[in-house]
Motif scaffolding. Structure first.
Motif: not given
Ligand code: CS2
Length: 490
Positions: A386-389, A447-449, A457-459, A464-465
């Motif tokens: 997810x981060x890379x994409x 996401x707050x963990x 990713x949290x932000x 999130x959507x």
């Protein structure tokens, strides 16, 4: 007749069964393995067995369980011999003798330390699962982790793998004994690099000179390990004992496919692994990513989405057309292209072969087993993609669906009072918001963990959507109809 040193000669009379071909009695221990679970016994121990069958060497294994005494207590009754059953169209059996003893650190810490500090011990290998590395979301050692905090206060009585490794290396330094090398065999991206850094981050808290000595003298090669190894079930014990003609209380079953890729950036003694199929290469990163993102990511996706839809095994859910199409689409559209594979690896073909392996009818791999420890596993298997994409501007819709399936899996287990096997299980049960019917509230709670998602990713508004849409779509109707969910999202 119980499997033992005595009876293995009788078993060996059956030419279809391979038994130890080296002088097991006089073979010395050269490897200490932390975490002698099913995967170790189906993978590294088998490569070492085959290397000793080929060219001998003092590469007996001392298995060390950090806490559980089950493996020791069962295997000692059969002289630590066990059967490997390779499940394919035909089943092949091999008696493995490489493990010469199993110790339990919480009960036998002195014997464990004696093995780790013995000059004959050249290698320490590990399969301690993702949580055993005590890392934070930033991939560095979490000094707040309960086991690490304990060990920093009680350095001579460690309970963590990292505590044991540093205490033993400290002893070897004092006694002027060469360092052992350390080989991580877990599904952790950059497993050797991360373990090296964690060991040094720990040692520097206690003794800077030791941290420097470790940095200079110890190799921590990265490695990629692969072989699907479902846990042993009662029927496995019965069928294997019948087939080999001796009672084996804890045989191991796995698929035919097996792979081990190790970084070749280290010297020092080791078994003749390269002569029995182990690949040594300078670029492990590409292999690791390919395996974690194409096999383990799809495994975890099937584990959560398949369980929500009422399936029990990987074979069952992969046989379902909608799920088959879902994982093919996920692999093709969001996984492939998220990283640079090794030149020699054709990712389309590799991906297809992995899904074929999921369709092996001989392998009964429980989704519930794969679903364990999601809070740790997803940090290695799904979040990095997810981060890379997100950085590459590529789609994350299906990955978000996979992640939302894990959210819903946890929420449903909490609502139904089912056991959650995860180091964060008690954290989840102390989060009342996870019982909410409001998808946004649930997504924000997860996401707050920060220990899982960190800050990036949290932000992420896009993530999130997508997570809210996925979770909302998943919650329509009782059982998950993955096809309609995918159609809603794509
Ligand atoms: C599985 C892995 O249980 C799990 O998390 O995804 O054990 C998988 O079977 C192995 O990594 C395959 O090599």
């Amino acid at each position: 007749m119980q499997l033992s040193n005595k009876t293995v000669k009788i078993v060996a009379e059956n030419p279809a069964i391979t038994t130890p071909q080296y002088d097991r009695k006089n073979t010395k221990i050269g490897i200490v393995h932390l975490g002698p679970g099913a995967f170790h016994r189906a993978h590294q121990a088998v490569y070492t067995e085959n290397a000793m069958n080929l060219s001998g060497g003092n590469w007996g294994i001392c298995g060390v369980s950090l806490r559980s005494s089950i493996a020791r207590d069962v295997l000692v009754k059969q002289d630590n011999l066990y059967t490997l059953a390779i499940l394919d169209k035909e089943i092949n059996y091999q008696i493995i003798g490489a493990i010469k003893e199993v110790l339990v650190a919480s009960e036998q810490s002195q014997q464990v330390m004696a093995r780790l500090t013995a000059a004959t011990t050249k290698l320490v290998t590990l399969t301690i699962t993702e949580k055993g590395y005590c890392l934070g979301a930033d991939g560095r050692l979490d000094l707040e982790n309960a086991d690490i905090a304990h060990d920093l206060k009680n350095r001579s009585q460690p309970i963590s793998a990292i505590g044991y490794i540093v205490q033993a290396l400290g002893q070897r330094k004092i006694n002027s004994i060469d360092a052992f090398n350390v080989l991580s065999c877990d599904n952790v991206s950059g497993n050797g690099d991360k373990l090296r850094q964690a060991v040094i981050d720990y040692a520097v808290q206690l003794d800077e000179a030791l941290a420097t000595w470790i940095d200079v003298n110890v190799a921590f090669p990265n490695s990629m390990v692969d072989s699907i190894t479902p846990k042993t079930e009662d029927y496995t014990v019965e069928s294997v004992s019948k087939a080999v003609g001796a009672r084996d209380e804890w045989p191991i079953q796995r698929e035919q496919f097996t792979q081990w890729v190790i970084e070749d950036n280290w010297q020092g003694p080791r078994p003749d692994w390269e002569k029995v199929g182990v690949v040594f290469t300078s670029d492990v990163d590409g292999f690791e990513k390919a395996k974690l993102r194409l096999l383990n990511c799809l495994h975890s996706t099937l584990a959560y989405a398949g369980s929500l839809a009422g399936f029990e095994t990987v074979f069952d859910v992969t046989c379902d057309n909608d799920f088959y199409n879902f994982i093919c689409k996920l692999a093709k559209e969001e996984v492939i292209g998220s990283f640079v594979p090794p030149e020699e690896l054709n990712l389309e073909r590799y991906g297809k072969e992995i899904i074929e392996r999921f369709l092996n009818p001989e392998i009964r791999h429980l989704l519930a087993q794969i679903a364990w420890d999601g809070s740790q596993k997803l940090q290695m298997r799904i979040l990095p993609i997810i981060e890379d994409n997100l950085v590459l501007g590529r789609s994350t819709k299906l990955l978000s669906l996979s992640l939302a399936c894990w959210f819903e899996f946890i929420c449903r287990a909490l609502k139904e009072g089912k056991e959650i096997v995860d180091p964060m299980a008690s954290d989840f049960s102390n989060m009342p918001s996870l019982l909410s019917n409001d998808a946004l509230e649930v997504v924000e709670s997860f996401l707050n963990i920060e220990s899982i998602f960190g800050l990036k990713l949290k932000n992420s508004h896009d993530l999130k959507t997508q997570l809210v849409s996925s979770l909302t779509a998943l919650r329509i109707g009782d059982t998950v109809k993955i096809n309609s969910v995918v159609e809603t999202l794509c």
